[in-house]
Design a protein around this motif. Structure first.
Motif: not given
Length: 309
Positions: A50-61, A63-69
Motif C-alpha cells: 500500500s502506498t504512502p502519501l508524501v508532500w514535496n516541500d520545496r521551501e525546506s527541501g 519530503l514529508v510523509v502526510l500518510s503512511g508514517n
C-alpha cells in the motif's frame, strides 16, 4: 475553507524511505504487535503493498510523509532499499496538510463481518492468517457472526484495562485517578505493581509454548490453563487434611467440582431432585443449594434419576 482548488494528480516516485521526513505530530498510532506484524509482512513481501502519501516541500527541501508514517518506518526496519510513494509537488498550506493527514486516517470503510468471516475462513495456512493482522478481538467477534442473517456490522464488544499500581496508598490512588480520567475501558482490573513482571512472564511463556505472537491469544491460553485447575482454588476455603472449612462466607461451586458446567442430563436430574426436596419442605425455596446438605447428612432420598443417601 481555504484552498478549495483541486490538487494536481500525485506522481508515483520510487526512492529510499530513509530520505523521507516523518511527521512530528501524528494522530494515528499503531500498537507494537501490529507494527511488528507489518514489518514481518514487508520482510516476506520484499516491498510495500500500500502506498504512502508524501508532500514535496520545496521551501525546506524535505519530503514529508502526510500518510503512511508507520509503513515507512516498517519499510526501514525491514531493510527495504527502496519503496514507492505518491508524491504531491505543488505548494500546500499548513491547513491543507493537516486536512489531508486526518482524512487519510479517518475516512475508511467498514468491513462487513459476514464477508470478512467468509474470506478469513478461506485462509487455511496459519501464517497467512497471521499475515492479515486481524487481532483476537476481531477474530472473537467473527466467531459470533451468523453469516445467514447478518448484513452489516452491529457487534458488541467490551474493553478491559489492566492497571498495575504501587503499594503506597497515596501513589496508588493518584495513579488510579489519572488512569480513570484518561481511559475509556468498560472494566478496569487493578493489581499490585510487583505483579506486572510475573504477568509479562506468563504471557511470554504462553507465547513461546504455543508459538503465537498475539498477547490476547497468549492471555487466552493462560485462562484455559486456569480453567483446568479451578478445583485448586478450594485451598482458599477448604482444609483437605481435616475436611473442614477454614473461613466463613460463600465458596464458588466451580471450586468444588472443578468445572463451570455439567452435562444437561445431569443438571436436569439434579434440578428435579432439588425441586422435589423444596416441595417436600426439606430444603428452603430461597436456598436450593441446601439440597447438598441432605446429600452429606446421610439422609436417604430417591429423586428423578438421582439418589441422595
Amino acid at each position: 475553507m481555504e484552498e478549495t482548488n483541486r490538487l494536481a494528480p500525485p506522481q508515483m516516485v520510487e526512492g529510499d524511505p530513509r530520505m523521507l521526513t516523518l511527521l512530528d505530530v501524528n494522530a494515528r498510532f499503531l500498537p507494537h504487535e501490529q507494527f511488528r506484524q507489518l514489518v514481518a509482512n514487508m520482510e516476506r513481501d520484499g516491498h510495500l503493498t500500500s502506498t504512502p502519501l508524501v508532500w514535496n516541500d520545496r521551501e525546506s527541501g524535505r519530503l514529508v510523509v502526510l500518510s503512511g508514517n508507520h509503513r515507512v518506518l516498517a519499510a526501514i526496519e525491514a531493510g527495504l532499499p527502496t519503496i514507492w510513494w505518491m508524491q504531491i509537488d505543488e505548494p500546500l498550506a499548513r491547513q491543507r496538510q493537516i486536512a489531508l493527514q486526518l482524512s487519510h486516517n479517518a475516512i475508511a470503510g467498514q468491513d462487513d463481518p459476514a464477508i470478512l468471516k467468509e474470506l478469513y475462513d478461506e485462509l487455511e495456512n496459519v501464517e497467512w492468517r497471521q499475515y492479515t493482522g486481524l487481532d483476537d478481538r476481531v477474530l472473537d467477534l467473527l466467531k459470533k457472526v451468523d453469516v445467514a442473517s447478518l448484513g452489516e456490522a452491529n457487534l458488541d464488544f467490551a474493553s478491559v484495562q489492566f492497571m498495575f499500581l504501587p503499594d503506597e496508598l497515596e501513589r496508588a490512588e493518584a495513579a488510579f485517578d489519572a488512569a480513570r480520567s484518561a481511559a475509556t475501558a468498560d472494566e478496569r482490573w487493578v493489581a499490585g505493581l510487583k505483579q506486572y513482571e510475573p504477568v509479562l512472564d506468563a504471557l511470554e511463556t504462553s507465547r513461546a509454548a504455543y508459538k503465537i505472537g498475539n498477547s490476547a491469544t497468549a492471555l487466552g491460553v493462560i485462562l484455559a490453563v486456569f480453567e483446568r485447575h479451578l478445583s485448586e482454588l478450594a485451598e482458599g476455603w477448604f482444609d483437605a487434611a481435616t475436611g473442614a472449612a477454614i473461613r466463613k462466607g460463600m465458596a464458588p461451586l466451580e471450586t468444588v467440582f472443578g468445572v463451570r458446567d455439567i452435562p444437561v442430563e445431569t443438571a436436569a436430574a439434579v434440578r428435579a431432585a432439588v425441586d422435589r426436596l423444596v416441595r417436600e419442605g426439606r430444603v428452603p425455596g430461597n436456598e436450593p443449594w441446601r439440597a447438598l446438605d441432605v446429600l452429606v447428612s446421610g439422609e436417604s432420598y430417591v429423586g428423578t434419576g438421582v439418589v441422595i443417601t
